[in-house]
Design a protein around this motif. Structure first.
Motif, PDB file in Angstrom:
ATOM      1  N   ALA A 141       0.829  -1.210   0.000  1.00 14.09           N
ATOM      2  CA  ALA A 141       0.000   0.000   0.000  1.00 14.09           C
ATOM      3  C   ALA A 141       0.866   1.263   0.000  1.00 14.09           C
ATOM      4  O   ALA A 141       0.431   2.316  -0.477  1.00 14.09           O
ATOM      5  N   GLN A 142       2.092   1.148   0.527  1.00 13.79           N
ATOM      6  CA  GLN A 142       3.005   2.297   0.591  1.00 13.79           C
ATOM      7  C   GLN A 142       4.125   2.206  -0.439  1.00 13.79           C
ATOM      8  O   GLN A 142       5.103   2.955  -0.374  1.00 13.79           O
ATOM      9  N   ASP A 171       9.868   6.199  -3.911  1.00 14.91           N
ATOM     10  CA  ASP A 171      10.282   7.603  -3.967  1.00 14.91           C
ATOM     11  C   ASP A 171      11.416   7.867  -2.977  1.00 14.91           C
ATOM     12  O   ASP A 171      12.379   8.579  -3.281  1.00 14.91           O
ATOM     13  N   ARG A 172      11.299   7.301  -1.768  1.00 17.63           N
ATOM     14  CA  ARG A 172      12.336   7.496  -0.749  1.00 17.63           C
ATOM     15  C   ARG A 172      13.645   6.847  -1.175  1.00 17.63           C
ATOM     16  O   ARG A 172      14.729   7.415  -0.986  1.00 17.63           O
ATOM     17  N   VAL A 201       5.514  -3.923 -11.576  1.00 15.43           N
ATOM     18  CA  VAL A 201       6.709  -3.312 -10.994  1.00 15.43           C
ATOM     19  C   VAL A 201       6.548  -1.800 -10.898  1.00 15.43           C
ATOM     20  O   VAL A 201       6.137  -1.152 -11.859  1.00 15.43           O
ATOM     21  N   GLU A 202       6.884  -1.250  -9.744  1.00 12.42           N
ATOM     22  CA  GLU A 202       6.960   0.193  -9.536  1.00 12.42           C
ATOM     23  C   GLU A 202       8.382   0.619  -9.897  1.00 12.42           C
ATOM     24  O   GLU A 202       9.347   0.244  -9.227  1.00 12.42           O
ATOM     25  N   LEU A 203       8.532   1.389 -10.983  1.00 15.11           N
ATOM     26  CA  LEU A 203       9.842   1.711 -11.527  1.00 15.11           C
ATOM     27  C   LEU A 203      10.232   3.154 -11.266  1.00 15.11           C
ATOM     28  O   LEU A 203       9.420   4.057 -11.424  1.00 15.11           O
ATOM     29  N   ARG A 204      11.505   3.343 -10.882  1.00 14.63           N
ATOM     30  CA  ARG A 204      12.084   4.678 -10.755  1.00 14.63           C
ATOM     31  C   ARG A 204      13.377   4.694 -11.564  1.00 14.63           C
ATOM     32  O   ARG A 204      14.244   3.837 -11.407  1.00 14.63           O
ATOM     33  N   ILE A 261       9.005  -6.144  -7.381  1.00 12.98           N
ATOM     34  CA  ILE A 261       7.830  -5.282  -7.235  1.00 12.98           C
ATOM     35  C   ILE A 261       8.238  -3.808  -7.249  1.00 12.98           C
ATOM     36  O   ILE A 261       7.409  -2.936  -7.481  1.00 12.98           O
ATOM     37  N   GLY A 262       9.518  -3.545  -7.010  1.00 11.79           N
ATOM     38  CA  GLY A 262      10.040  -2.182  -7.076  1.00 11.79           C
ATOM     39  C   GLY A 262      11.451  -2.205  -7.630  1.00 11.79           C
ATOM     40  O   GLY A 262      12.279  -2.984  -7.168  1.00 11.79           O
ATOM     41  N   VAL A 263      11.718  -1.384  -8.633  1.00 12.62           N
ATOM     42  CA  VAL A 263      13.040  -1.316  -9.270  1.00 12.62           C
ATOM     43  C   VAL A 263      13.465   0.146  -9.323  1.00 12.62           C
ATOM     44  O   VAL A 263      12.711   0.998  -9.790  1.00 12.62           O
ATOM     45  N   CYS A 264      14.685   0.421  -8.855  1.00 14.86           N
ATOM     46  CA  CYS A 264      15.220   1.778  -8.909  1.00 14.86           C
ATOM     47  C   CYS A 264      16.603   1.737  -9.534  1.00 14.86           C
ATOM     48  O   CYS A 264      17.464   0.950  -9.128  1.00 14.86           O
ATOM     49  N   MET A 265      16.812   2.597 -10.544  1.00 18.73           N
ATOM     50  CA  MET A 265      18.080   2.697 -11.250  1.00 18.73           C
ATOM     51  C   MET A 265      18.366   4.174 -11.511  1.00 18.73           C
ATOM     52  O   MET A 265      17.515   5.035 -11.269  1.00 18.73           O
TER      53      MET A 265
END
Length: 408
Positions: A86-87, A93-94, A356-359, A393-397
C-alpha cells in the motif's frame, strides 16, 4: 552433459559467435587450463561477459574487467511484501531520493569505513603519492553509491512465501575502474594514470604472472576493490532496511567480476570470472533477471558437470541487444537521443504490466534487451539448484541519460 565443447571452449546455452571468438582468443594466450562460456554469455572487452578463463600462475586484469568486483547482494527481510504494498510508491520515492545513483551523492553524508585504513592501500603508495591520494579520495567520495548502467536497487516478493526481499547490483565504482585501467597501463609500459589508447573488443587478454611484482600488486589491489564493493553493497542494503523499517533474516552476497585462487583437479589455479557467479557445492548465489523478469537465489550442486564448469554459473539473463540498439545514440552536447528500437512508452507499459513500480532506468535496460532468465538457468540445471524465486515489485536505477563513465 548440458554443455558442448567447441574448439576446446566449454559452452553452455546457445553459442554467440562473437563471444565464442573472444573466448577462443583468450584460450590461446597464457597458461590457460580451460576456457568456458556460461549460458548468459555475450561479447565484452577482450574476455566475453559470461566468460570464465582458468589460468595457472597468471591473472588477467582485462579479464576481471573495469568494474572489479561487480556483484549482487540479496537479503530476505522479516516483512511480507503485503505489509508494504500500500506504501510501495512512497517507498520507491524514498529509495530514489535517499540512495545515490549516477556519478555522485544525493546528500552530503560522508561514509567512513575501516577499509580506508587497510594495509593494501600501500600498493598505491608504491605506485606513487599522486596515484594513492587520487584513488583513495575517489573511493571515499563514492563508497555506497550505486552508479548507473545496469546497476540497481530492487524490492522483491517471493511468491511462494510472500516474503519481502531486497537486493542490489554494483561494484567498485570509479576506484575499481581506475585500478583496472592503471594496471593495464603499467603492463603496457604507460604511466598508471596515463591516457590509455582504449581497449579493443577483440584484443588478446592482458596477462600478469602471479609471481611477478606487478602481478602481486594487482592481486592485492583487486582484493581491496573487492572489499570496497562488499562495503558499498552492505551500506546500501543498510539504507534500504532503514527505509523499510526491516531486519535481515538471510543474506546472500557474491562478486561476479573477479578472480579467485582455487584448486581444481589437483592444480592451483586462478579462475577469472567476468559476468559469472561462483557455484561451489553448497555455495549460495543471487542471480538477477531484468526488471520484467524473475531473479533467483541458487545453490551450487556437487556434480560432475559443476566440476567441469569449474564451479561457475550465470550472473544474469544476458543481453541480446546493445545499449545503442535499444536506446539510440546519445548526443551529450544536446542531451538528445536519435534512433533506438525500444521506446520509453513500450518499456513502461511492459514493466507496469509485470507489476513493478519503476524509478529511473533507460530503455537500454528494458526487459526487451535481455534473455528470459529461466532459459539460461535451465542450461545450468545440473550445476545449480534454485532455492528461491523472486519477483520484482520495485526497481530503482539511475536516470536514462545519466552520464557515468564507470557504469559497466
Amino acid at each position: 552433459m548440458a554443455y558442448q565443447t567447441i574448439d576446446g571452449v566449454r559452452v553452455w546455452g546457445e553459442p554467440d559467435p562473437g563471444a565464442l571468438a573472444q573466448a577462443k582468443t583468450c584460450s590461446k594466450h597464457g597458461q590457460v587450463v580451460q576456457t568456458l562460456l556460461m549460458a548468459d554469455h555475450h561479447k565484452g572487452y577482450s574476455q566475453p561477459i559470461g566468460g570464465v578463463v582458468v589460468y595457472e600462475g597468471q591473472i588477467s586484469p582485462s579479464g576481471v574487467g573495469y568494474d572489479i568486483a561487480c556483484g549482487n547482494k540479496a537479503v530476505r527481510t522479516n516483512l511480507l511484501a503485503a505489509d508494504i504494498k500500500a506504501q510501495l510508491s512512497g517507498i520507491m520515492d524514498r529509495i530514489a531520493r535517499q540512495i545515490s545513483f549516477g556519478m555522485g551523492r544525493v546528500n552530503k553524508e560522508q561514509v567512513d569505513h575501516e577499509l580506508f585504513d587497510d594495509p593494501d592501500w600501500k600498493v598505491y603508495q608504491a605506485i606513487g603519492r599522486q596515484e594513492h591520494d587520487k584513488l583513495k579520495a575517489l573511493a571515499q567520495s563514492q563508497l555506497g553509491t550505486v552508479g548507473s548502467g545496469n546497476h540497481f536497487v530492487d524490492l522483491f516478493e517471493e511468491p511462494v512465501t510472500g516474503q519481502l526481499w531486497i537486493g542490489n547490483h554494483f561494484g567498485s565504482r570509479g576506484f575499481g575502474h581506475k585500478t583496472a585501467s592503471g594496471f593495464m597501463n603499467l603492463a603496457a609500459g604507460r604511466e598508471f594514470l596515463g591516457r590509455a589508447p582504449g581497449e579493443s573488443m577483440e584484443q588478446p587478454p592482458v596477462l600478469l604472472d602471479l609471481n611477478s611484482e606487478l602481478g602481486d600488486m594487482y592481486v592485492r589491489a583487486m582484493r581491496l576493490a573487492g572489499r570496497y564493493a562488499y562495503a558499498g553493497r552492505d551500506y546500501v542494503i543498510g539504507q534500504m532496511l532503514s527505509i523499510l523499517g526491516a531486519e535481515a533474516e538471510l543474506e546472500v552476497h557474491n562478486h561476479h567480476n573477479y578472480a579467485w585462487q582455487e584448486r581444481h583437479n589437483g592444480r592451483d589455479t586462478m579462475v577469472v570470472r567476468k559476468g559469472a557467479t561462483p557455484s561451489a557445492p553448497g555455495q549460495l548465489g543471487f542471480i538477477g533477471g531484468s526488471m520484467g523478469d524473475i531473479s533467483v537465489i541458487v545453490r551450487g550442486k556437487d556434480t560432475a558437470e559443476n566440476r567441469d564448469a569449474f564451479y561457475s554459473t550465470v550472473h544474469g539473463a544476458g543481453r541480446t541487444m546493445s545499449r545503442t540498439q535499444a536506446a539510440g545514440k546519445m548526443n551529450w552536447k544536446t542531451r538528445t537521443r536519435s534512433g533506438g528500437l525500444i521506446s520509453e512508452e513500450r518499456m513502461r507499459e511492459a514493466v507496469s504490466s509485470f507489476g513493478v513500480e519503476l524509478r529511473g532506468a533507460g530503455t537500454d535496460e528494458s526487459p526487451f534487451v535481455y534473455r528470459q532468465l529461466q532459459s539460461v538457468l535451465d542450461a545450468h540445471a545440473e550445476t545449480i539448484e534454485v532455492l528461491h524465486v523472486l519477483k520484482p515489485i520495485g526497481v530503482c536505477m539511475a536516470g536514462a541519460d545519466e552520464f557515468d563513465p564507470y557504469k559497466d
